[in-house]
Design a protein around this motif. Structure first.
Motif, PDB file in Angstrom:
ATOM      1  N   THR A  78      -7.641  48.173   8.616  1.00  0.00           N
ATOM      2  CA  THR A  78      -6.175  48.136   8.415  1.00  0.00           C
ATOM      3  C   THR A  78      -5.474  49.654   8.629  1.00  0.00           C
ATOM      4  O   THR A  78      -6.427  50.419   8.617  1.00  0.00           O
ATOM      5  N   LEU A  79      -4.556  49.692   8.980  1.00  0.00           N
ATOM      6  CA  LEU A  79      -3.817  50.735   9.293  1.00  0.00           C
ATOM      7  C   LEU A  79      -3.730  51.973   8.223  1.00  0.00           C
ATOM      8  O   LEU A  79      -2.831  51.371   7.245  1.00  0.00           O
ATOM      9  N   ASN A  80      -3.897  53.247   8.215  1.00  0.00           N
ATOM     10  CA  ASN A  80      -3.368  54.042   7.005  1.00  0.00           C
ATOM     11  C   ASN A  80      -2.139  54.524   7.442  1.00  0.00           C
ATOM     12  O   ASN A  80      -2.093  55.602   8.184  1.00  0.00           O
ATOM     13  N   LEU A 114      -4.639  56.128  17.206  1.00  0.00           N
ATOM     14  CA  LEU A 114      -5.133  55.156  16.421  1.00  0.00           C
ATOM     15  C   LEU A 114      -6.751  55.773  16.579  1.00  0.00           C
ATOM     16  O   LEU A 114      -7.702  55.320  15.552  1.00  0.00           O
ATOM     17  N   ALA A 115      -7.205  56.437  17.540  1.00  0.00           N
ATOM     18  CA  ALA A 115      -8.541  56.995  17.534  1.00  0.00           C
ATOM     19  C   ALA A 115      -8.903  58.301  16.590  1.00  0.00           C
ATOM     20  O   ALA A 115      -9.977  58.610  16.431  1.00  0.00           O
ATOM     21  N   MET A 120      -7.642  54.549  10.770  1.00  0.00           N
ATOM     22  CA  MET A 120      -7.911  53.075  10.468  1.00  0.00           C
ATOM     23  C   MET A 120      -8.671  53.101   9.222  1.00  0.00           C
ATOM     24  O   MET A 120      -9.980  53.718   9.359  1.00  0.00           O
ATOM     25  N   ASP A 121      -8.591  52.248   8.226  1.00  0.00           N
ATOM     26  CA  ASP A 121      -9.666  51.955   7.234  1.00  0.00           C
ATOM     27  C   ASP A 121     -10.345  50.580   7.443  1.00  0.00           C
ATOM     28  O   ASP A 121      -9.876  49.841   7.897  1.00  0.00           O
ATOM     29  N   ALA A 122     -11.479  50.887   7.039  1.00  0.00           N
ATOM     30  CA  ALA A 122     -12.552  49.507   7.158  1.00  0.00           C
ATOM     31  C   ALA A 122     -12.336  49.131   5.805  1.00  0.00           C
ATOM     32  O   ALA A 122     -13.020  49.423   4.864  1.00  0.00           O
ATOM     33  N   GLY A 123     -11.709  47.917   5.713  1.00  0.00           N
ATOM     34  CA  GLY A 123     -11.733  47.347   4.381  1.00  0.00           C
ATOM     35  C   GLY A 123     -10.249  47.280   3.908  1.00  0.00           C
ATOM     36  O   GLY A 123      -9.356  48.152   4.259  1.00  0.00           O
TER      37      GLY A 123
END
Length: 296
Positions: A78-80, A114-115, A120-123
């Motif tokens: 998911t996008l932070n 994005l890198a 990006m959050d995992a979850g």
């Protein structure tokens, strides 16, 4: 059984849509320093793991790293938005400063942003992480046990080395005692010769006073107390090793006492052979101090 402060353990697991891997490692330290790298979205997990480690350990610089990912990474990422907004603001400011200096920057791409770490959050923020947290808590116990097993194995090896070094200290202290006993006759003759020389060359000196001063010199050269204290320190160190548990600080203090007695012995020796034994004692004690630095 004593434990070393050096240890390592790793593990992997999975539960539902998630899989994880973690590493637990430690090196020596004056106190207990816990550094945990645990995903923020696993609510309450870091606190529980920290409490577990604080209960199990007494000393060492300990690092725990936990990595959790979803099996379906595309659906899990998911996008932070907050991190993205901060990155865009920084990018805009950078481009403005560059233009003011007449510098033209290459166009930025979305993939570059994005890198960035934390973008990006995992979850999912809306996902209930409590079942996963409970599973990770349960899986943490075996990891800690494996970690402690390694520290205990290292501690057993340390204990064997320390016992051998204590045996050597005891043997050298015995040699020093024999040399000190053998030098008594030589020292007595030397003192008598010095006394005669002083009396022959000192007009009006009080013979009793001169004899008292020479006797005081003889007392100051006596190393009986140093030998006795070294022997007592050896016994105390063996008792601590037999006792086990977190005895590293006490052993470290004993090493200072060992070193003090060896230094005093060398300063009092007045004999080449005895000085040699004293220097060998200091060398062994320095080696012991290095080993003790790793004892919890």
């Amino acid at each position: 059984m004593i434990r070393s402060m050096t240890g390592f353990a790793s593990g992997k697991g999975e539960f539902g849509a998630h899989s994880w891997s973690w590493e637990l490692r430690s090196v020596n330290g004056k106190g207990l320093d816990l550094r945990l790298r645990v995903p923020d979205w696993l609510n309450g997990l870091e606190t529980a793991l920290r409490a577990n480690l604080s209960k199990a350990l007494s000393r060492g610089n300990v690092t725990l790293t936990l990595r959790v990912v979803r099996k379906d990474e595309a659906g899990a990422l998911t996008l932070n938005r907050q991190a993205l907004a901060a990155a865009l603001d920084a990018l805009a400011e950078t481009e403005t400063l560059a233009l003011n200096r007449g510098i033209s920057l290459a166009p930025s791409r979305a993939s570059d942003l994005l890198a960035l770490r934390g973008m990006m959050d995992a979850g999912s923020e809306d996902e209930d992480s409590s079942p996963l947290v409970e599973r990770l808590k349960a899986e943490f116990g075996p990891l800690v046990r494996a970690f402690l097993d390694m520290r205990e194995a290292e501690g057993e090896a340390l204990a064997n080395v320390l016992h051998a070094q204590l045996d050597l200290v005891e043997a050298l202290a015995g040699q020093a005692a024999e040399l000190a006993e053998n030098r008594k006759i030589q020292m007595a003759e030397t003192l008598k010769a010095n006394l005669a020389r002083v009396l022959d060359n000192t007009d009006g000196a009080d013979p009793d006073r001169v004899a008292q001063e020479l006797a005081l010199i003889a007392v100051k050269a006596d190393i009986t107390e140093e030998i006795d204290r070294l022997t007592a320190h050896v016994a105390a160190a063996r008792k601590l090793l037999q006792q086990g548990g977190p005895v590293g600080r006490k052993l470290d203090f004993l090493m200072q006492e060992f070193n003090r007695e060896a230094n005093t012995l060398c300063s009092k020796s007045q004999n080449a052979d005895l000085t040699t034994v004293g220097l060998e004692l200091k060398a062994v004690i320095d080696q012991m101090r290095e080993q003790v630095q790793n004892v919890e």
